[in-house]
Design a protein around this motif. Sequence first.
Motif, PDB file in Angstrom:
ATOM      1  N   THR A  26      24.093  50.102  45.402  1.00  0.00           N
ATOM      2  CA  THR A  26      24.650  51.563  45.106  1.00  0.00           C
ATOM      3  C   THR A  26      26.078  51.741  45.096  1.00  0.00           C
ATOM      4  N   LEU A  27      26.849  50.794  45.787  1.00  0.00           N
ATOM      5  CA  LEU A  27      27.973  50.892  45.533  1.00  0.00           C
ATOM      6  C   LEU A  27      28.738  50.226  44.390  1.00  0.00           C
ATOM      7  N   ALA A  28      27.875  48.986  44.045  1.00  0.00           N
ATOM      8  CA  ALA A  28      28.407  48.669  42.726  1.00  0.00           C
ATOM      9  C   ALA A  28      28.035  49.551  41.530  1.00  0.00           C
ATOM     10  N   ARG A  29      27.076  50.141  41.463  1.00  0.00           N
ATOM     11  CA  ARG A  29      26.850  51.079  40.467  1.00  0.00           C
ATOM     12  C   ARG A  29      27.816  52.185  40.378  1.00  0.00           C
ATOM     13  N   ALA A  30      28.104  52.748  41.577  1.00  0.00           N
ATOM     14  CA  ALA A  30      29.235  53.698  41.707  1.00  0.00           C
ATOM     15  C   ALA A  30      30.674  53.363  40.866  1.00  0.00           C
ATOM     16  N   ILE A  31      30.904  51.982  41.291  1.00  0.00           N
ATOM     17  CA  ILE A  31      32.223  51.353  40.827  1.00  0.00           C
ATOM     18  C   ILE A  31      32.116  51.332  38.916  1.00  0.00           C
ATOM     19  N   VAL A  32      31.041  51.036  38.649  1.00  0.00           N
ATOM     20  CA  VAL A  32      30.688  50.876  37.225  1.00  0.00           C
ATOM     21  C   VAL A  32      30.581  52.303  36.725  1.00  0.00           C
ATOM     22  N   GLY A  33      30.166  53.165  37.288  1.00  0.00           N
ATOM     23  CA  GLY A  33      30.214  54.510  36.540  1.00  0.00           C
ATOM     24  C   GLY A  33      31.520  55.382  36.928  1.00  0.00           C
ATOM     25  N   GLN A  34      32.711  54.866  37.363  1.00  0.00           N
ATOM     26  CA  GLN A  34      33.640  55.741  37.552  1.00  0.00           C
ATOM     27  C   GLN A  34      34.286  55.927  36.358  1.00  0.00           C
ATOM     28  N   GLN A  35      34.791  57.347  36.031  1.00  0.00           N
ATOM     29  CA  GLN A  35      35.637  57.736  34.893  1.00  0.00           C
ATOM     30  C   GLN A  35      34.769  57.405  33.606  1.00  0.00           C
ATOM     31  N   ILE A  36      33.556  57.022  33.265  1.00  0.00           N
ATOM     32  CA  ILE A  36      32.893  57.086  32.178  1.00  0.00           C
ATOM     33  C   ILE A  36      31.591  58.066  32.332  1.00  0.00           C
ATOM     34  N   SER A  37      31.155  58.121  31.162  1.00  0.00           N
ATOM     35  CA  SER A  37      29.918  59.145  31.092  1.00  0.00           C
ATOM     36  C   SER A  37      28.502  58.461  31.514  1.00  0.00           C
ATOM     37  N   VAL A  38      27.848  59.290  31.794  1.00  0.00           N
ATOM     38  CA  VAL A  38      26.532  58.563  32.568  1.00  0.00           C
ATOM     39  C   VAL A  38      25.974  57.661  31.623  1.00  0.00           C
ATOM     40  N   ALA A  39      25.817  58.222  30.220  1.00  0.00           N
ATOM     41  CA  ALA A  39      25.265  57.106  29.209  1.00  0.00           C
ATOM     42  C   ALA A  39      25.846  55.917  29.238  1.00  0.00           C
ATOM     43  N   ALA A  40      27.170  55.902  29.035  1.00  0.00           N
ATOM     44  CA  ALA A  40      28.067  54.789  29.187  1.00  0.00           C
ATOM     45  C   ALA A  40      27.942  53.867  30.404  1.00  0.00           C
ATOM     46  N   ALA A  41      27.883  54.523  31.509  1.00  0.00           N
ATOM     47  CA  ALA A  41      27.514  53.754  32.554  1.00  0.00           C
ATOM     48  C   ALA A  41      26.315  53.038  32.685  1.00  0.00           C
ATOM     49  N   GLN A  42      25.302  53.472  32.066  1.00  0.00           N
ATOM     50  CA  GLN A  42      23.960  53.185  32.208  1.00  0.00           C
ATOM     51  C   GLN A  42      23.930  51.617  31.164  1.00  0.00           C
ATOM     52  N   ALA A  43      24.814  51.892  29.931  1.00  0.00           N
ATOM     53  CA  ALA A  43      24.752  50.892  29.042  1.00  0.00           C
ATOM     54  C   ALA A  43      25.428  49.759  29.850  1.00  0.00           C
ATOM     55  N   VAL A  44      26.604  49.927  30.427  1.00  0.00           N
ATOM     56  CA  VAL A  44      27.198  48.761  31.114  1.00  0.00           C
ATOM     57  C   VAL A  44      26.297  47.912  32.202  1.00  0.00           C
ATOM     58  N   TRP A  45      25.940  49.173  33.002  1.00  0.00           N
ATOM     59  CA  TRP A  45      25.233  48.699  34.183  1.00  0.00           C
ATOM     60  C   TRP A  45      23.927  47.700  33.613  1.00  0.00           C
ATOM     61  N   ASP A  46      23.145  48.048  32.660  1.00  0.00           N
ATOM     62  CA  ASP A  46      22.189  47.330  32.138  1.00  0.00           C
ATOM     63  C   ASP A  46      22.669  45.875  31.814  1.00  0.00           C
ATOM     64  N   ARG A  47      24.153  45.939  31.114  1.00  0.00           N
ATOM     65  CA  ARG A  47      24.600  44.586  30.585  1.00  0.00           C
ATOM     66  C   ARG A  47      24.778  43.770  31.933  1.00  0.00           C
ATOM     67  N   VAL A  48      25.410  44.316  32.710  1.00  0.00           N
ATOM     68  CA  VAL A  48      25.836  43.420  34.062  1.00  0.00           C
ATOM     69  C   VAL A  48      24.711  42.972  34.598  1.00  0.00           C
ATOM     70  N   LEU A  49      23.476  43.824  34.823  1.00  0.00           N
ATOM     71  CA  LEU A  49      22.120  43.241  35.098  1.00  0.00           C
ATOM     72  C   LEU A  49      21.676  42.134  34.377  1.00  0.00           C
ATOM     73  N   VAL A  50      21.526  42.194  33.076  1.00  0.00           N
ATOM     74  CA  VAL A  50      21.406  40.842  32.329  1.00  0.00           C
ATOM     75  C   VAL A  50      22.316  39.780  32.468  1.00  0.00           C
ATOM     76  N   ALA A  51      23.557  39.907  32.933  1.00  0.00           N
ATOM     77  CA  ALA A  51      24.549  38.726  32.850  1.00  0.00           C
ATOM     78  C   ALA A  51      24.043  38.278  34.423  1.00  0.00           C
ATOM     79  N   SER A  52      23.766  39.105  35.495  1.00  0.00           N
ATOM     80  CA  SER A  52      23.265  38.450  36.736  1.00  0.00           C
ATOM     81  C   SER A  52      22.037  38.028  36.998  1.00  0.00           C
ATOM     82  N   LYS A  53      21.320  37.765  35.547  1.00  0.00           N
ATOM     83  CA  LYS A  53      19.924  37.301  35.852  1.00  0.00           C
ATOM     84  C   LYS A  53      19.128  38.452  36.397  1.00  0.00           C
ATOM     85  N   ARG A  54      19.150  39.622  36.291  1.00  0.00           N
ATOM     86  CA  ARG A  54      18.629  40.789  36.874  1.00  0.00           C
ATOM     87  C   ARG A  54      18.340  40.940  38.414  1.00  0.00           C
TER      88      ARG A  54
END
Length: 218
Positions: free
Chosen positions: A53-81
């Motif tokens: 919850t907190l990591a996702r909040a940091i990722v989403g700061q000051q960017i659009s919901v769509a951009a935040a989701q895209a970045v979050w998905d890439r972070v998930l892939v990098a962390s092996k899901r």
Amino acid sequence: MSTAKEKVASIDGAPDYWGQACRDLMKQDRIMKKIIPKYGSGFLVTRGDAFTTLARAIVGQQISVAAAQAVWDRVLVASKRKMNPKNILALSVEELRAAGLSGRKVEYIRDLADHFDSGRLHANQWKNMDDESVIQELSAIRGIGRWTAEMFLIFNLIRPNILPLDDVGLIKAISLNYFSGEPVSRHEAREVAANWAPWRTVATWYMWRSIDPIPVEY
């Protein structure tokens, strides 16, 4: 024919206080009496563990919901899901930057992971700590201010009486519903919300619904 009170009293899966809060708010506040029946079939839902919850909040700061989701998905892939502190700390700064995080957010998410991994946070005690104590502990983490901490209390700990006065959506909704769209000060918003206690979280959720019927997920 079912009444509005019956409608909000029988919501499966809602927080245990939700029905009572809705009944009290409709009794105490003329605006809530109109808004709650309109969105009475919805309720606050928690998703994810504390770190996610907190990591996702940091990722989403000051960017659009769509951009935040895209970045979050890439972070998930990098962390092996597997989104957890150890997996984030195992990633290099370059790998996190490649996922789309700014240099500042890389610092923030690594600091968050380190706080969890080192045991400096009392995450297992948060459920028994009062609201302000949790906010104070979370605010000591880089990149987490009062608003993010309050969102955590609302969406993860499901606390019933949180009033996030720094939330733009809440202030906008109070302006539209209580002041005919006129600008609203924090003091005026707090005065309106005094009528919502001890269910200010629930009232805030319905204020959000009044301007955006689709609930945000954290």
